[in-house]
Design an enzyme around this catalytic site. Structure first.
Site, PDB file in Angstrom:
ATOM      1  N   LYS A  77       0.870  -1.167   0.000  1.00  0.00           N
ATOM      2  CA  LYS A  77       0.000   0.000   0.000  1.00  0.00           C
ATOM      3  C   LYS A  77       0.905   1.214   0.000  1.00  0.00           C
ATOM      4  O   LYS A  77       1.787   1.326   0.851  1.00  0.00           O
ATOM      5  CB  LYS A  77      -0.879   0.008   1.252  1.00  0.00           C
ATOM      6  CG  LYS A  77      -1.959   1.051   1.211  1.00  0.00           C
ATOM      7  CD  LYS A  77      -3.042   0.622   0.230  1.00  0.00           C
ATOM      8  CE  LYS A  77      -4.074   1.717   0.069  1.00  0.00           C
ATOM      9  NZ  LYS A  77      -5.223   1.264  -0.707  1.00  0.00           N
ATOM     10  N   SER A 107      -1.089  -0.793  -4.370  1.00  0.00           N
ATOM     11  CA  SER A 107      -2.323   0.013  -4.362  1.00  0.00           C
ATOM     12  C   SER A 107      -2.043   1.327  -3.668  1.00  0.00           C
ATOM     13  O   SER A 107      -1.356   1.348  -2.655  1.00  0.00           O
ATOM     14  CB  SER A 107      -3.441  -0.701  -3.605  1.00  0.00           C
ATOM     15  OG  SER A 107      -3.928  -1.811  -4.311  1.00  0.00           O
TER      16      SER A 107
END
Lengths: 369, 369, 369, 369
Positions: free
Chosen positions: B158, B228
């Site tokens: 992330k 992401s």
């Protein structure tokens, strides 16, 4: 003896008819043999999708260069909007010609079409629409020389919807409409049309169900109907695909029914029966996709029905397009949304057209000796 | 000897932690063993997706009932927004415990994690970010006791993005940012993070490419990175999944690389290697999806890149979710979008975790005797 | 004698409570005096908008640092999603304190609130909901020491909706719900709540209309109701704003009713009565916006109702926000969508709070000497 | 002496030309006098908006019934997509006829148009495009018999964009394009076109700015340019509206510049100068709307730039449409998005056409005696 031809043509925009023009020019397509043109266009596939009408207008303009007006208007134009995911905008031109006399009584792809009268707004979503469509399907079957409903593998229908204007008009005349919601009217129209297919194919008896069950009792469905609604027409355009010994040529069609969005086994079995990859090549795929009403897929919650940013229909088309593209190796497939009464709730019918590459004497695909 | 546990938990909303709470209560999950929590949340997965932060806040609140603050913040929370198509919102809780001493030197699933420092806005999309992430991946591998990069099967990261506010702040300090477009910053961040994985795993040398190639030369990619971006963090949260003989337990992981959205063969081969359906059960799937830059899929034009109504990332997620769901029989899979430098342009890595149901003596999945 | 305070606080994200925290810290806001917090959050304002719940959770967490749980839960949190156009996300914190004893019998802004019980899913959209809300409005009026309904200028209500899950639950219990469409349920809930306001303020008699007219007969409406539906609550949170001589302080409130989206004259007249720009400063504006059902604005066709890409509610909010922002010089105004029975079809109520800057002896704004 | 006529015609769909057909039939419009047709169509106004091309095709088909092909193609068709909020789809047909010889040397509305050559993809967003447009504006001014740039009140331009295909073509030829992002290419094209207007009107010197400042230095702007990009053309269609003593008739035009989305004072002053409501009737309004780059409106944060669900351009159009509709009493106004270099950052030019209802001898609106 007639022969069916299916031409899959890529489009660069909704009004791009260059591929069609080229095929007519080279003689690959004979304009006067065109029965129907199906297309995936790149609008949102919902209410305010003008790509469908834009495409039809461009197709008619092109065909008018080759055919008289009456012939141009006699063709069934079944544009379905929405090319979500990797879906590739394209046309499927269904043509028939005089072909070789067949030997050995083999079956080949047969294509028939019919156009109904305009549907009165107050009949949308009622048994009147079901009956009108059933008659139209029978006419299309006759047009294809198919007598046994079991030989019908796919019925593609373009049906009308209720715009705010048509609702107003009916209301002023003191008539009741099934719904005042344009988006919901698309569902009712698709559903009634699908039930019309079921009635014509003997899957359901028109006496066996109440009008109030249309779009309510989803246990009623046709295994071979694919219906799409659009703002650009007020009647129904019906195309029947099936197998017939009265037709010749290398094309064949078969169908499967998915009970949910990832029910791949029947599709795999159909591809196997057609011999795709062994003795036949993939030509085209037509399928219905819908989110279903349960809000789940095999027990797992999905978010398609509660998404206010993206219509559930668009979600379902993108997802099922992925499921099927992964199986046939291309996303240039005809996946349309809104599958009320088309296959079970959350599922839908799938048809594949193949071109036999190997000549085998005797009874062909799916037929009795 | 450590044992990895992977818990797939359905969620009813972004802040629904009841499943996690229940599992901790019954002892199925030991809170202090949680290494990372991955999740698919139901926002748009793009810039203004607050479901990710909402989910993290709810998870932290729940875990705070069981763990001290430092432990709560030491867990890697990798929320990925976007549950298009039939994707089912869920959590994947990665846990490790002390397990049985393994016999026979078999490999089992190993999990490691690491958190980097905050990334300065002006470093986003630069070699500084690549290097920072590479260091983080190495730290996560060490945390998992994995020494050979070949034993790493999936790295989930992330990473941060640039909001209008962070861009303004850097500009006022006289610093240059890679891009002033928030949506594009997500791509640069994902791409630089993926290249960091490639560098750490020896797939690429950090000296071998120019910073200007980040998100430009898509021939540079990692086969095992999944990154992401989100607005709710300014550092990187890194989770490594691999196989190690220092770990015990019935879980195994493997990976495949799809070169495009319908490249199913490598995925099928991976499922075969894992023995899914024969001697192993499906536990979880993690994949990247992206529209690719060509505008085509196997030569056929798609419309994902030119759609101003629906982000290309959302289209790609929905479509690839369909492709993969059709293969594993469930849509409760972790498909995230934006796969810059993650697999080839238009493709992406896929990892599957399986639970061996049959005990077979000797070397296990993927290992040398 | 009580004094009302209204604090307009900008937010940087749905969970940004820093402005509120700062105001409490400096004493500008006394936490134990907070009656209600209204907020515009930046989700889509429709079904899957989680910014509302996210905001409430953050507000409660912040207030828990200053108040016991019971007090925290006693505050009415009325988050309205959707900051289309230039609408600026913000909070309106309504506070009351003990103020100076007023002289001259002037009226000042009065604030009251009430929370109802949870609404059973099968009562949503029925006379039961209307009655429940009417009782709640009366309780809120009493809380504000307002006896004459004519002194009520705005009633803001947050009401529940029907998720797929709640519909399933009721159906399994053999109960009928007003609608199975979640988005439509928001309309029914808002409409029934607005009629509850009309009943409490004497604008309509509860015996005078049929339950079947809820959301059908749009000639029934309240001139001072503003209702918003959300997934994060199952009861109603009611806030009443009015004028009362039992309250002191410089704030005043007035209202107007727009019969359509560009009916600016009543708003202009209200701003004039309040003396904005002459002897009073603008503090806050609250309004309802809706597309209306006719599909036209003063006879000209609009496309809000047929747009499958953007919800009609979002369109209306953006447009009316422009109309009103142009009149008050800021877009940090509380415009919410879905105005069923709130003002005439296509229109809606507007309230403005002003701060008197000039002291004038004698009867104040809107009051009889 | 020529006379300008402006016909505002409602449309029922993008291809609805019935109003135009009727007006030509009754003689209200003389087809051979049509200079330009501007239109608001109901697509998304961004990249994949096919309503613009659909509308142009329908208009050309209708006009072909009355004019030879060369004349049909000589008309400037400036379709702008996006009817957000209550914006009403319509056409503005600009016509010129031989009119009465004017007395008293009064000025009246003058209309001129010009079409440029096709713009090479590699020139989009460069000084070449600026220069090409400047030449086109000068040609349009000459066409309108306007010599003094101060008499020009509005220049409407339709300009091209870069599709994925055009970018590929240029790249294969070894040429560099300004951007590879289709949506961004619309901004560059609009911006360069606006600067072309500024250069032609003497607002800026083409030597005074660097090509790299196009769409970067927003302090460069024209007060009278309104540019829209579309996929359906590769050249520029330019229409100039101004005042000239060489023209007669009751129509007049004026303009204002809004520095932000709610800067109503200049618009109010313009309506006052035109005498709207006193001695003149409102005929038409044309304006530009944009979100601006600051992310704020008068210091308050808005969310237009970070919204991944709805394009910032669509938000801005809806909002500014509200601001302006509230001032002129109708939403059948021509508001287009994307105002790079058109008015200050976040603002835009507004022009209003009025019909004088009172004859006053002597110098008219805006002219020197």
């Amino acid at each position: 003896m007639r022969e069916a031809k299916v031409h899959r043509i890529a489009t660069a925009s909704p009004d791009d008819v260059s591929g069609l023009a080229r095929a007519i020019e080279t003689g690959e397509i004979m304009a006067d043999g065109i029965v129907a043109i199906l297309g995936k266009t790149e609008g949102n596939g919902c209410v305010n999708d003008f790509t469908r009408a834009f495409s039809v207008q461009a197709l008619k303009a092109e065909l008018s260069r080759h055919l008289p007006a009456e012939a141009v208007n006699g063709i069934a134009y079944v544009m379905s909007g929405g090319t979500e995911g990797a879906l590739s905008p394209h046309l499927l031109v269904l043509e028939r010609r005089e072909g070789q006399a067949s030997t050995g009584g083999t079956s080949s792809l047969a294509i028939g079409s019919a156009l109904t009268e305009n549907l009165r707004p107050e009949h949308l979503g009622t048994l009147s629409q079901v009956a009108m469509v059933a008659d139209g399907v029978r006419a299309a079957m006759a047009d294809a020389s198919i007598t046994d409903p079991a030989d019908v593998h796919f019925v593609q229908i373009k049906c009308p919807l209720l715009t705010a204007e048509r609702i107003s008009r009916a209301t002023r005349e003191g008539l009741t409409v099934t719904t005042r919601d344009t988006l919901k009217s698309m569902g009712f129209s698709r559903g009634a049309s699908a039930l019309g297919v079921a009635v014509a194919l003997g899957e359901l008896s028109i006496d066996a169900f109440d009008e109030g069950l249309i779009c309510r009792d989803l246990s009623l469905w046709s295994s071979r109907a694919s219906t799409s609604a659009g703002v650009e027409l007020e009647n129904h355009e019906i195309v029947v695909l099936g197998m017939s010994r009265d037709w010749s040529g290398p094309l064949a069609v078969d169908h499967a029914v998915m009970v949910d969005a990832i029910h791949v086994e029947p599709v795999r079995a159909m591809l196997e029966r057609l011999g795709i990859g062994r003795m036949a090549d993939f030509v085209a795929l037509l399928a219905k996709a819908e989110p279903g009403t349960s809000g789940t897929l095999r027990g797992d919650r999905h978010t398609m029905l509660d998404d206010s940013d993206i219509s559930a229909t668009r979600h379902a088309r993108a997802f099922v397009a992925g499921v099927l593209s992964g199986m046939v190796g291309t996303a240039q497939i005809f996946v349309s949304g809104g599958a009320e009464h088309q296959g079970p709730d959350g599922g839908g019918p799938v048809a594949v057209i193949a071109r036999r590459t190997v000549e085998i004497p005797g009874p062909r695909h799916g037929e009795k000796a």
